[in-house]
Enzyme design. Structure first.
Site, PDB file in Angstrom:
ATOM      1  N   LYS A 271       4.678 -12.876 -10.899  1.00  0.00           N
ATOM      2  CA  LYS A 271       3.461 -12.516 -11.635  1.00  0.00           C
ATOM      3  C   LYS A 271       3.534 -13.040 -13.069  1.00  0.00           C
ATOM      4  O   LYS A 271       4.630 -13.191 -13.613  1.00  0.00           O
ATOM      5  CB  LYS A 271       3.346 -10.985 -11.710  1.00  0.00           C
ATOM      6  CG  LYS A 271       2.993 -10.294 -10.410  1.00  0.00           C
ATOM      7  CD  LYS A 271       2.958  -8.782 -10.611  1.00  0.00           C
ATOM      8  CE  LYS A 271       2.621  -8.033  -9.332  1.00  0.00           C
ATOM      9  NZ  LYS A 271       1.272  -8.282  -8.838  1.00  0.00           N
ATOM     10  N   ARG A 345       1.802  -4.692   1.823  1.00  0.00           N
ATOM     11  CA  ARG A 345       1.313  -4.662   3.210  1.00  0.00           C
ATOM     12  C   ARG A 345       2.437  -4.892   4.204  1.00  0.00           C
ATOM     13  O   ARG A 345       2.376  -4.457   5.345  1.00  0.00           O
ATOM     14  CB  ARG A 345       0.174  -5.678   3.376  1.00  0.00           C
ATOM     15  CG  ARG A 345       0.566  -7.091   3.077  1.00  0.00           C
ATOM     16  CD  ARG A 345      -0.629  -7.981   2.775  1.00  0.00           C
ATOM     17  NE  ARG A 345      -1.124  -7.797   1.415  1.00  0.00           N
ATOM     18  CZ  ARG A 345      -2.176  -8.435   0.900  1.00  0.00           C
ATOM     19  NH1 ARG A 345      -2.858  -9.299   1.633  1.00  0.00           N
ATOM     20  NH2 ARG A 345      -2.558  -8.213  -0.335  1.00  0.00           N
TER      21      ARG A 345
HETATM   22  N1  BES Z   1       1.177  -4.252  -6.571  1.00  0.00           N
HETATM   23  C1  BES Z   1       0.252  -5.309  -6.496  1.00  0.00           C
HETATM   24  C2  BES Z   1      -1.197  -4.863  -6.638  1.00  0.00           C
HETATM   25  C3  BES Z   1      -1.613  -4.269  -7.959  1.00  0.00           C
HETATM   26  C4  BES Z   1      -2.267  -5.055  -8.892  1.00  0.00           C
HETATM   27  C5  BES Z   1      -1.414  -2.953  -8.232  1.00  0.00           C
HETATM   28  C6  BES Z   1      -2.672  -4.504 -10.090  1.00  0.00           C
HETATM   29  C7  BES Z   1      -1.817  -2.395  -9.419  1.00  0.00           C
HETATM   30  C8  BES Z   1      -2.456  -3.178 -10.353  1.00  0.00           C
HETATM   31  C9  BES Z   1       0.351  -6.010  -5.144  1.00  0.00           C
HETATM   32  O1  BES Z   1       1.610  -6.025  -4.571  1.00  0.00           O
HETATM   33  C10 BES Z   1      -0.053  -7.420  -5.393  1.00  0.00           C
HETATM   34  O2  BES Z   1       0.629  -8.062  -6.100  1.00  0.00           O
HETATM   35  N2  BES Z   1      -1.160  -7.831  -4.818  1.00  0.00           N
HETATM   36  C11 BES Z   1      -1.666  -9.128  -5.018  1.00  0.00           C
HETATM   37  C12 BES Z   1      -1.985  -9.672  -3.656  1.00  0.00           C
HETATM   38  C13 BES Z   1      -2.243 -11.119  -3.634  1.00  0.00           C
HETATM   39  C14 BES Z   1      -1.041 -11.927  -3.978  1.00  0.00           C
HETATM   40  C15 BES Z   1      -2.665 -11.457  -2.227  1.00  0.00           C
HETATM   41  C16 BES Z   1      -2.911  -9.041  -5.884  1.00  0.00           C
HETATM   42  O3  BES Z   1      -3.658  -8.072  -5.754  1.00  0.00           O
HETATM   43  O4  BES Z   1      -3.074  -9.910  -6.722  1.00  0.00           O
HETATM   44 ZN    ZN Z   2       2.806  -7.661  -5.274  1.00  0.00          ZN
END
Ligand code: BES
Ligand code: ZN
Ligand code: ZN
Length: 493
Positions: A271, A345
């Protein structure tokens, strides 16, 4: 924090440090105990109202110092807005405003002069008290301790003896909301999967819940390939928490599943740094189900509930899962990894297929699953997606009662195309379009025919500004009140 909250008769002794007087905007003058108080204060309250300085608008507060003998030291006027418009959310905001107004004034105890309508509406009363209690919360790891307010006692003044049940329930519930906030706010170096499992074990012991924690060996034996895959890049050992509470003679039996990624760096699909620190709270779903089952046990709800919490840390290292890898889940199906950041997931897939083995009437999972849910619904409403319309509706109603709002997103077959794999059964990313739903579409593959709700709390678990009166910057604790209200509604018939 407030340690004791009691009902007392609405008789003033003059020894009160501060009396909070909630007033509706459309009240025609002061009545009952509020009028008696006004007489003791030589009409100070009536004057504030008449002069227009205090209009009882929603959330408005005015602190009055009194000078007359036999009057309390201070009176805090609290606006509730229009009588007909009061609901759980507005009551919680008002409670939070009152609490905030008193916060830095060093009161040790406060009295709340309860209007009759509020005393007779359990949802409004619960909201008012919850907002009041939660607004006192703060999280601090400063050496000099926190600047916690010394407020310890709240006396709720009303002749209505039936409020005592609500008082007890709200106080208990708030303790578990605070539990979630503390865990979500805890930095990932102080709350690893092992730490979280130990905390779940301690809570279980305290409240007579059966608890088993599975380690790496057992996860391998049970074929939890997805949980192990996500854990690969971290030096932290994975854990899988199983809590089992049974006071229902097997009915209703509900499985609560919670995502617990104690830190989500994204893994190899790392990230950007800006908000990455918030990902210490990516275990909020797990925290919610652990604390909810603890609260249910303390309240002796006549249900059977199983909490299943896969705990991992998602990190990049030489052993980490890569984009392009294909993993095998517990039920033998394969998933191609397109993004290692779509890890929630994966661990939920294993947990959901395990949940089916308990033969529950319903599975509910909580997860900070997708950033996209913030785009869809903002930060005050969680998304519910599932395969049972009446249960979805029931959750939405529980959300209204608990001031933890939920709205549903559709899960038609058309979303399933997106997650079909090319070389594998599935892939873990279905493109940007409707990505909160395609994430849920993957989860759906692992619940079989069991009625199931998925609650995406990625928007609601965290407050950036702490501007909501009963929130503080950081964890909100969203989900415990919602889930408890939902479980109680299953008992109502
Ligand atoms: N933990 C994150 C989602 C999240 C984002 C939670 C912001 C709280 C605040 C999750 O594991 C994630 O990274 N999701 C990605 C999925 C994508 C890579 C398909 C997302 O939402 O960007
Ligand atoms: Zn994630
Ligand atoms: Zn995540």
């Amino acid at each position: 924090m407030i340690r004791s909250i009691v009902r007392v008769a609405p008789n003033l002794t003059g020894r009160e440090e501060v009396v909070i007087v909630p007033i509706f905007q459309d009240d025609k003058g002061l009545t009952g105990p509020a009028r008696k108080l006004d007489i003791l204060c030589r009409s100070a309250l009536a004057k504030a109202l008449k002069s227009g300085r205090f209009a009882a608008k929603r959330g408005q507060t005015l602190l009055l110092a009194t000078t007359t003998p036999r009057a309390p030291e201070f009176v805090l006027l609290l606006g509730l807005g229009m009588r007909e418009e009061l609901n759980a959310e507005r009551a919680a905001n008002a409670g939070g405003q009152a609490s905030t107004a008193l916060k830095s004034l060093n009161f040790k105890s406060a009295n709340l002069l309860l209007p009759e309508v509020v005393a007779q509406s359990p949802d409004a009363l619960h909201g008012l008290l919850k907002g009041f209690l939660l607004a006192q919360y703060g999280y601090s790891l400063k050496r000099e301790g926190s600047n916690e307010s010394p407020l310890r006692r709240l006396a709720v003044m009303t002749a209505e003896t039936r409020v005592s049940r609500v008082l007890r329930r709200t106080k208990l519930l708030v303790e578990h909301v605070v539990g979630v906030r503390d865990w979500v706010n805890a930095p990932a170096n102080l709350l690893t999967p092992t730490d979280l499992a130990n905390k779940a074990r301690n809570l279980s012991e305290a409240y007579g819940i059966k608890c088993r924690v599975l380690g790496r060996k057992e996860l391998e034996r049970m074929g939890m390939g997805a949980v192990l895959a996500v854990a690969r890049g971290s030096t932290q050992e994975p854990r899988f928490i199983v809590m089992h509470y049974n006071q229902g003679g097997g009915r209703p039996r509900v499985c609560l599943v919670g995502k617990a990624v104690t830190f989500d760096s994204g893994g190899i699909s790392i990230k950007p740094w800006q908000d990455m620190h918030e990902m210490k709270g990516d275990m909020a779903g797990g925290a919610v189900v652990i604390q909810t089952i603890a609260a249910a046990a303390r309240m002796r709800l006549p249900i059977e509930a199983v909490a299943l919490v896969p705990c991992v840390e998602n990190m990049p290292d030489g052993g980490a899962l890569r984009p392009g890898d294909v993993i095998t889940t517990r039920d033998g199906r394969t998933v191609e990894i397109l993004s290692t950041d779509a890890e929630g997931r994966l661990i939920l897939a294993d947990a959901l297929s395990y949940a089916q083995e308990f033969r529950p009437e319903l599975i509910v999972d909580f997860a900070t699953l997708t950033g996209a849910v913030i785009i869809a619904l903002g930060k005050r409403v969680a998304a519910v997606i599932g395969n049972d319309d009446s249960m979805i509706e029931r959750l939405i109603q529980a959300g209204k009662r608990s001031a933890e709002l939920v709205w549903s997103l559709p899960l038609d077959d058309v979303f399933e195309e997106a997650i079909k794999g090319d070389i594998s059964d599935f892939k873990n990313y279905g493109g940007r379009d409707g990505s909160s739903i395609t994430a849920a579409a993957l989860l759906k593959q692992f619940v079989g025919r069991t009625p199931w709700l998925h609650v995406d709390i990625a928007g609601t678990f965290w407050s950036d500004s702490g501007k909501i009166p009963y929130h503080s910057k950081g964890a909100t604790g969203y989900g415990v009140d919602l889930t408890l209200s939902f479980l109680e509604s299953l008992l109502g018939g």
